[in-house]
Design a protein around this motif. Structure first.
Motif, PDB file in Angstrom:
ATOM      1  N   ARG A   1       0.837  -1.214   0.000  1.00 16.51           N
ATOM      2  CA  ARG A   1       0.000   0.000   0.000  1.00 16.51           C
ATOM      3  C   ARG A   1       0.865   1.255   0.000  1.00 16.51           C
ATOM      4  NH1 ARG A   1      -3.333   0.116   4.850  1.00 16.51           N
ATOM      5  NH2 ARG A   1      -2.286  -1.764   5.448  1.00 16.51           N
ATOM      6  N   LYS A   2       1.921   1.248   0.815  1.00 19.59           N
ATOM      7  CA  LYS A   2       2.822   2.403   0.882  1.00 19.59           C
ATOM      8  C   LYS A   2       3.518   2.601  -0.466  1.00 19.59           C
ATOM      9  CE  LYS A   2       6.840   4.147   3.271  1.00 19.59           C
ATOM     10  NZ  LYS A   2       8.102   3.748   3.830  1.00 19.59           N
ATOM     11  N   TRP A   3       3.978   1.507  -1.065  1.00 19.20           N
ATOM     12  CA  TRP A   3       4.673   1.551  -2.351  1.00 19.20           C
ATOM     13  C   TRP A   3       3.772   2.129  -3.438  1.00 19.20           C
ATOM     14  CZ3 TRP A   3       4.192  -2.212  -6.582  1.00 19.20           C
ATOM     15  CH2 TRP A   3       5.189  -2.090  -7.542  1.00 19.20           C
ATOM     16  N   MET A   4       2.479   1.764  -3.423  1.00 21.14           N
ATOM     17  CA  MET A   4       1.538   2.329  -4.408  1.00 21.14           C
ATOM     18  C   MET A   4       1.415   3.835  -4.241  1.00 21.14           C
ATOM     19  SD  MET A   4      -1.709  -0.209  -4.979  1.00 21.14           S
ATOM     20  CE  MET A   4      -2.542   0.528  -3.629  1.00 21.14           C
ATOM     21  N   GLY A   5       1.360   4.292  -2.994  1.00 20.68           N
ATOM     22  CA  GLY A   5       1.209   5.721  -2.725  1.00 20.68           C
ATOM     23  C   GLY A   5       2.420   6.546  -3.104  1.00 20.68           C
ATOM     24  N   GLU A   6       3.573   5.928  -3.230  1.00 19.18           N
ATOM     25  CA  GLU A   6       4.799   6.657  -3.561  1.00 19.18           C
ATOM     26  C   GLU A   6       4.997   6.868  -5.056  1.00 19.18           C
ATOM     27  OE1 GLU A   6       7.744   4.200  -1.745  1.00 19.18           O
ATOM     28  OE2 GLU A   6       7.404   5.029   0.254  1.00 19.18           O
ATOM     29  N   ALA A   7       4.116   6.340  -5.872  1.00 19.73           N
ATOM     30  CA  ALA A   7       4.239   6.495  -7.329  1.00 19.73           C
ATOM     31  C   ALA A   7       4.060   7.957  -7.705  1.00 19.73           C
ATOM     32  CB  ALA A   7       3.208   5.630  -8.033  1.00 19.73           C
ATOM     33  N   ASP A   8       4.892   8.409  -8.639  1.00 21.00           N
ATOM     34  CA  ASP A   8       4.846   9.820  -9.012  1.00 21.00           C
ATOM     35  C   ASP A   8       4.266  10.087 -10.402  1.00 21.00           C
ATOM     36  OD1 ASP A   8       6.954   8.588 -10.240  1.00 21.00           O
ATOM     37  OD2 ASP A   8       8.424  10.154  -9.809  1.00 21.00           O
ATOM     38  N   LYS A   9       4.161   9.060 -11.229  1.00 19.62           N
ATOM     39  CA  LYS A   9       3.601   9.231 -12.574  1.00 19.62           C
ATOM     40  C   LYS A   9       2.332   8.395 -12.693  1.00 19.62           C
ATOM     41  CE  LYS A   9       7.371   7.781 -14.484  1.00 19.62           C
ATOM     42  NZ  LYS A   9       8.366   7.322 -15.442  1.00 19.62           N
ATOM     43  N   PRO A  10       1.389   8.818 -13.522  1.00 18.60           N
ATOM     44  CA  PRO A  10       0.164   8.035 -13.707  1.00 18.60           C
ATOM     45  C   PRO A  10       0.430   6.599 -14.160  1.00 18.60           C
ATOM     46  CG  PRO A  10      -0.109  10.208 -14.666  1.00 18.60           C
ATOM     47  CD  PRO A  10       1.333  10.092 -14.253  1.00 18.60           C
ATOM     48  N   SER A  11       1.424   6.405 -15.030  1.00 19.33           N
ATOM     49  CA  SER A  11       1.721   5.042 -15.478  1.00 19.33           C
ATOM     50  C   SER A  11       2.273   4.207 -14.320  1.00 19.33           C
ATOM     51  CB  SER A  11       2.715   5.056 -16.638  1.00 19.33           C
ATOM     52  OG  SER A  11       3.945   5.613 -16.241  1.00 19.33           O
ATOM     53  N   SER A  12       3.072   4.826 -13.454  1.00 18.34           N
ATOM     54  CA  SER A  12       3.602   4.113 -12.287  1.00 18.34           C
ATOM     55  C   SER A  12       2.484   3.733 -11.331  1.00 18.34           C
ATOM     56  CB  SER A  12       4.634   4.956 -11.547  1.00 18.34           C
ATOM     57  OG  SER A  12       5.762   5.193 -12.355  1.00 18.34           O
ATOM     58  N   VAL A  13       1.519   4.633 -11.154  1.00 20.28           N
ATOM     59  CA  VAL A  13       0.373   4.334 -10.292  1.00 20.28           C
ATOM     60  C   VAL A  13      -0.363   3.118 -10.827  1.00 20.28           C
ATOM     61  CG1 VAL A  13      -1.881   5.159  -9.496  1.00 20.28           C
ATOM     62  CG2 VAL A  13       0.083   6.706  -9.500  1.00 20.28           C
ATOM     63  N   TRP A  14      -0.574   3.074 -12.141  1.00 17.14           N
ATOM     64  CA  TRP A  14      -1.298   1.952 -12.740  1.00 17.14           C
ATOM     65  C   TRP A  14      -0.539   0.648 -12.551  1.00 17.14           C
ATOM     66  CZ3 TRP A  14      -0.713  -1.773 -16.472  1.00 17.14           C
ATOM     67  CH2 TRP A  14      -1.891  -2.422 -16.866  1.00 17.14           C
ATOM     68  N   TYR A  15       0.756   0.614 -12.897  1.00 14.06           N
ATOM     69  CA  TYR A  15       1.552  -0.607 -12.782  1.00 14.06           C
ATOM     70  C   TYR A  15       1.648  -1.085 -11.332  1.00 14.06           C
ATOM     71  CZ  TYR A  15       3.037  -0.521 -17.637  1.00 14.06           C
ATOM     72  OH  TYR A  15       3.052  -0.554 -19.007  1.00 14.06           O
ATOM     73  N   ARG A  16       1.839  -0.168 -10.428  1.00 14.91           N
ATOM     74  CA  ARG A  16       1.938  -0.552  -9.020  1.00 14.91           C
ATOM     75  C   ARG A  16       0.604  -1.060  -8.484  1.00 14.91           C
ATOM     76  NH1 ARG A  16       6.275   3.325  -5.964  1.00 14.91           N
ATOM     77  NH2 ARG A  16       7.868   3.206  -7.571  1.00 14.91           N
ATOM     78  N   THR A  17      -0.488  -0.463  -8.914  1.00  6.84           N
ATOM     79  CA  THR A  17      -1.802  -0.925  -8.483  1.00  6.84           C
ATOM     80  C   THR A  17      -2.077  -2.331  -9.004  1.00  6.84           C
ATOM     81  OG1 THR A  17      -2.632   1.341  -8.439  1.00  6.84           O
ATOM     82  CG2 THR A  17      -4.276  -0.400  -8.517  1.00  6.84           C
ATOM     83  N   VAL A  18      -1.765  -2.574 -10.259  1.00  4.61           N
ATOM     84  CA  VAL A  18      -1.959  -3.908 -10.838  1.00  4.61           C
ATOM     85  C   VAL A  18      -1.092  -4.933 -10.108  1.00  4.61           C
ATOM     86  CG1 VAL A  18      -1.596  -5.317 -12.906  1.00  4.61           C
ATOM     87  CG2 VAL A  18      -2.701  -3.093 -13.095  1.00  4.61           C
ATOM     88  N   THR A  19       0.178  -4.599  -9.858  1.00  6.28           N
ATOM     89  CA  THR A  19       1.075  -5.517  -9.159  1.00  6.28           C
ATOM     90  C   THR A  19       0.577  -5.808  -7.752  1.00  6.28           C
ATOM     91  OG1 THR A  19       2.946  -4.658 -10.428  1.00  6.28           O
ATOM     92  CG2 THR A  19       3.457  -5.861  -8.410  1.00  6.28           C
ATOM     93  N   TYR A  20       0.172  -4.771  -7.039  1.00 11.46           N
ATOM     94  CA  TYR A  20      -0.346  -4.933  -5.681  1.00 11.46           C
ATOM     95  C   TYR A  20      -1.588  -5.821  -5.680  1.00 11.46           C
ATOM     96  CZ  TYR A  20      -2.532  -3.610  -1.254  1.00 11.46           C
ATOM     97  OH  TYR A  20      -3.132  -3.630  -0.016  1.00 11.46           O
ATOM     98  N   ASN A  21      -2.492  -5.594  -6.609  1.00 11.46           N
ATOM     99  CA  ASN A  21      -3.709  -6.411  -6.675  1.00 11.46           C
ATOM    100  C   ASN A  21      -3.401  -7.861  -7.031  1.00 11.46           C
ATOM    101  OD1 ASN A  21      -5.590  -4.473  -5.893  1.00 11.46           O
ATOM    102  ND2 ASN A  21      -5.680  -3.632  -7.948  1.00 11.46           N
ATOM    103  N   MET A  22      -2.419  -8.084  -7.895  1.00 12.75           N
ATOM    104  CA  MET A  22      -2.040  -9.458  -8.223  1.00 12.75           C
ATOM    105  C   MET A  22      -1.463 -10.174  -7.002  1.00 12.75           C
ATOM    106  SD  MET A  22      -0.521  -8.996 -12.052  1.00 12.75           S
ATOM    107  CE  MET A  22      -0.243 -10.723 -12.342  1.00 12.75           C
ATOM    108  N   ILE A  23      -0.683  -9.464  -6.201  1.00 18.02           N
ATOM    109  CA  ILE A  23      -0.142 -10.042  -4.969  1.00 18.02           C
ATOM    110  C   ILE A  23      -1.278 -10.409  -4.023  1.00 18.02           C
ATOM    111  CG2 ILE A  23       1.171  -9.494  -2.878  1.00 18.02           C
ATOM    112  CD1 ILE A  23       3.051  -7.844  -4.719  1.00 18.02           C
ATOM    113  N   LEU A  24      -2.249  -9.514  -3.876  1.00 14.99           N
ATOM    114  CA  LEU A  24      -3.383  -9.798  -2.992  1.00 14.99           C
ATOM    115  C   LEU A  24      -4.213 -10.974  -3.493  1.00 14.99           C
ATOM    116  CD1 LEU A  24      -4.690  -6.269  -1.936  1.00 14.99           C
ATOM    117  CD2 LEU A  24      -3.287  -7.871  -0.632  1.00 14.99           C
ATOM    118  N   ILE A  25      -4.421 -11.046  -4.797  1.00 17.54           N
ATOM    119  CA  ILE A  25      -5.178 -12.170  -5.357  1.00 17.54           C
ATOM    120  C   ILE A  25      -4.444 -13.474  -5.077  1.00 17.54           C
ATOM    121  CG2 ILE A  25      -5.887 -13.266  -7.516  1.00 17.54           C
ATOM    122  CD1 ILE A  25      -6.509 -10.375  -8.536  1.00 17.54           C
ATOM    123  N   ALA A  26      -3.140 -13.487  -5.300  1.00 19.31           N
ATOM    124  CA  ALA A  26      -2.356 -14.703  -5.056  1.00 19.31           C
ATOM    125  C   ALA A  26      -2.431 -15.127  -3.595  1.00 19.31           C
ATOM    126  CB  ALA A  26      -0.902 -14.480  -5.467  1.00 19.31           C
TER     127      ALA A  26
END
Length: 84
Positions: A50-75
């Motif tokens: 969650r902290k790592w997602m909040g530290e994203a500075d570009k819109p593309s970084s926010v998207w990639y980090r959100t997808v990665t975080y959600n994949m980790i939670l799904i797993a």
């Protein structure tokens, strides 16, 4: 694998590939197993993610980090990280 087999059978039928490329049996693969996540590991993944997602500075970084975080939670939440 069954869909891939159907695609290969179609390719053989249309002569895109030789008949020797067809396979009838599924390959036997060894399963790689690991221990399940401990509660401490899960909490660490969740809070640091969650902290790592909040530290994203570009819109593309926010998207990639959100997808990665959600994949980790799904797993974690579907048992992909558990012993079988």
């Amino acid at each position: 694998m069954s869909i891939f087999g159907a695609v290969m059978n179609y390719a053989v039928k249309k002569r895109y590939v030789p008949a020797s490329q067809r396979f009838d049996e599924r390959p036997k693969l060894k399963t790689m197993r690991r221990d399940e996540f401990t509660l401490e590991e899960y909490r660490k993944l969740h809070t640091v993610g969650r902290k790592w997602m909040g530290e994203a500075d570009k819109p593309s970084s926010v998207w990639y980090r959100t997808v990665t975080y959600n994949m980790i939670l799904i797993a974690c939440n579907t048992g992909m990280g558990r012993r079988r």
